[in-house]
Enzyme design. Structure first.
Site, short mmCIF file in Angstrom:
data_model
loop_
_atom_site.label_atom_id
_atom_site.label_comp_id
_atom_site.label_asym_id
_atom_site.label_seq_id
_atom_site.Cartn_x
_atom_site.Cartn_y
_atom_site.Cartn_z
N ASP A 17 0.82 -1.22 0.00
CA ASP A 17 0.00 0.00 0.00
C ASP A 17 0.85 1.26 0.00
O ASP A 17 0.67 2.15 -0.84
CB ASP A 17 -0.94 0.01 1.21
CG ASP A 17 -2.12 -0.93 1.04
OD1 ASP A 17 -1.97 -1.94 0.33
OD2 ASP A 17 -3.18 -0.66 1.61
N ARG A 96 1.03 4.81 18.20
CA ARG A 96 0.72 5.88 17.26
C ARG A 96 1.17 7.27 17.73
O ARG A 96 1.69 8.05 16.93
CB ARG A 96 -0.78 5.89 16.92
CG ARG A 96 -1.28 4.65 16.18
CD ARG A 96 -0.30 4.17 15.15
NE ARG A 96 -0.78 3.09 14.31
CZ ARG A 96 -0.02 2.16 13.79
NH1 ARG A 96 1.28 2.14 14.05
NH2 ARG A 96 -0.52 1.22 13.02
N ASP A 125 -6.74 3.69 12.57
CA ASP A 125 -5.46 4.38 12.53
C ASP A 125 -5.51 5.72 11.80
O ASP A 125 -4.74 6.62 12.11
CB ASP A 125 -4.39 3.48 11.90
CG ASP A 125 -3.75 2.55 12.92
OD1 ASP A 125 -3.87 2.82 14.12
OD2 ASP A 125 -3.13 1.56 12.51
N SER A 181 -3.48 -8.83 7.15
CA SER A 181 -2.55 -7.73 7.32
C SER A 181 -2.06 -7.69 8.76
O SER A 181 -2.76 -8.14 9.67
CB SER A 181 -3.21 -6.40 6.95
OG SER A 181 -4.27 -6.11 7.84
#
Length: 426
Positions: A17, A96, A125, A181
């Site tokens: 991606d 994050r 996210d 994923s």
């Protein structure tokens, strides 16, 4: 040469991606820099650097953020016993804020006009990153390709991305054998999408990366001890290996290694995403599972009951939501986190644990804090707490209970059945 639309710092993972997004941004006329954060994932960073530059990135930045990840995010979450929906230890969301902060520091230093990411339009996210970006630099501009119709209509599926990668000569790893994923850091690894989107599909045995199958773990248990000071681990002792760990990062790495060997930390859940959809996720949080079990146990010995109740009802739940929903750079997070040290002043002591086939078993704990008095608690001797000392408690509580019972009896006389007094309908 057409004039550049501006300089973009892309959160780059090296996968399909973000590699395609890097090429697409260049195609759209942007000057692209690639950013990676080392938060403890098992990654070939040099290969990622070469790939980003080969795809067309002008520069590549790698920031080692492991220490601040442990000390500034993992440790406060540990002190607060953070957990989402009573199961998930928040490994992805914990990383994050430090990734976003590292990224914004580079963007500011390099004069970037934009930041970009490869988060999907259905995931958490995108919220976590973008709110963090704005909380750190309110005037930053964000490019989110998976919410741009021109992008997601062009790349409607994986095959379209693969075709684009072939066209742009972007090397990709074929993952047909592992159709899901992942996101990995020092704290955990997550698995989502692909075959896991059917919540009744059992994860294949070869999916799990970090931990051995508990059934295949050693038949001999391993015993360790963890010492805490103010709710933080300061020493891990592994007697059978004659090893001690005191550095924060070393402690976490050592606990990860021990938990992985004994198959500790696997979960498989359906959770409620912040954006309003349910999601099936599988996670491995090895060292974190050991630490949380030890910390919760030590609090039972050392933490005042009213302080613990307030922390559990307020700080634990709210900080878990703040982390999950991406609200780290907010006033409410500042307020909540500021209360943690006061709750942890007495959480000092040692917990002894046994690790065995996926289980963390508490075998003992001790502390000099003095909130536990063996003689006072003993059923075999008086030791300063007389049986009659409970009379006052009973008398006070009996007034409340009697009033409640009398009220329910009156309701029964008004037509409510007597069984309602016992709570079957009330």
């Amino acid at each position: 040469m057409p004039e550049s639309k501006g300089r973009v710092l892309l959160a780059y993972s090296g996968g399909l991606d973000t590699s395609c997004i890097l090429a697409w941004l260049i195609e759209q006329g942007y000057e692209v820099y690639a950013f990676m954060a080392d938060v403890g994932q098992e990654e070939d960073f040099e290969a990622a650097r070469k790939k980003a530059l080969a795809v067309g990135a002008k520069k590549f930045f790698l920031e080692d953020l492991k220490r601040e990840f442990v000390t500034e995010l993992i440790y406060p979450a540990l002190q607060a016993n953070c957990i989402y929906e009573n199961v998930y230890l928040l490994g992805t969301s914990l990383a994050r804020p430090v990734i976003a902060r590292g990224m914004m520091a580079v963007a500011d230093r390099e004069g970037c006009d934009y930041v970009s990411h490869g988060c999907t339009g259905k995931g958490n996210d995108q919220v976590r990153f973008e709110l963090a970006f704005y909380g750190l630099k309110p005037d930053i501009k964000v490019i989110a390709p998976w919410r741009i119709p021109e992008f997601y209509n062009r790349f409607a599926g994986r095959q379209a991305l693969l075709a684009y990668a072939a066209e742009k000569k972007i090397p990709v790893q074929q993952t047909a054998a592992k159709p899901w994923s992942t996101d990995e850091n020092l704290f955990h690894i997550s698995y989502e999408a692909g075959i896991l989107e059917d919540p009744n599909t059992t994860p294949p045995a070869d999916m799990w990366k970090l931990t051995v199958d508990p059934e295949q773990a050693p038949n001999t248990p391993q015993r360790i001890s963890i010492e805490f000071a103010k709710g933080l681990p300061v020493k891990v002792t592994v007697p059978d290996e004659n090893k001690e760990y005191t550095d924060p990062v070393d402690i976490f790495l050592a606990l990860n290694q021990l938990a992985r060997k004994h198959g500790i930390g696997r979960i498989d859940i359906v959770e409620n995403r912040f954006i309003g959809v349910k999601s099936r996720g599988c996670y491995e949080s090895p060292g974190a599972t050991i630490l949380r079990a030890a910390h919760v146990d030590l609090e039972g010995l050392t933490l005042d009951r009213n302080v613990r109740a307030l922390r559990d009802q307020f700080v634990t739940i709210e900080l878990s939501k703040i982390l999950y929903n991406g609200h780290w750079f907010t006033p409410e997070r500042e307020f909540i986190v500021s209360s943690i040290p006061a709750s942890q002043r007495t959480v000092n002591g040692v917990v002894r644990l046994k690790l065995y086939k996926g289980n963390v078993i508490i075998e003992g704990r001790y502390s000099d804090e003095g909130l536990y008095d063996e003689k006072q608690s003993s059923m075999d001797e008086l030791g300063g707490f007389e049986p009659t000392d409970t009379t006052g408690f009973i008398q006070i509580e009996s007034i409340r209970i009697k009033k409640w019972a009398q009220a329910n009896i009156r309701k029964g006389q008004a037509g409510i059945e007597p069984k309602d007094v016992y709570g079957s309908r009330v």
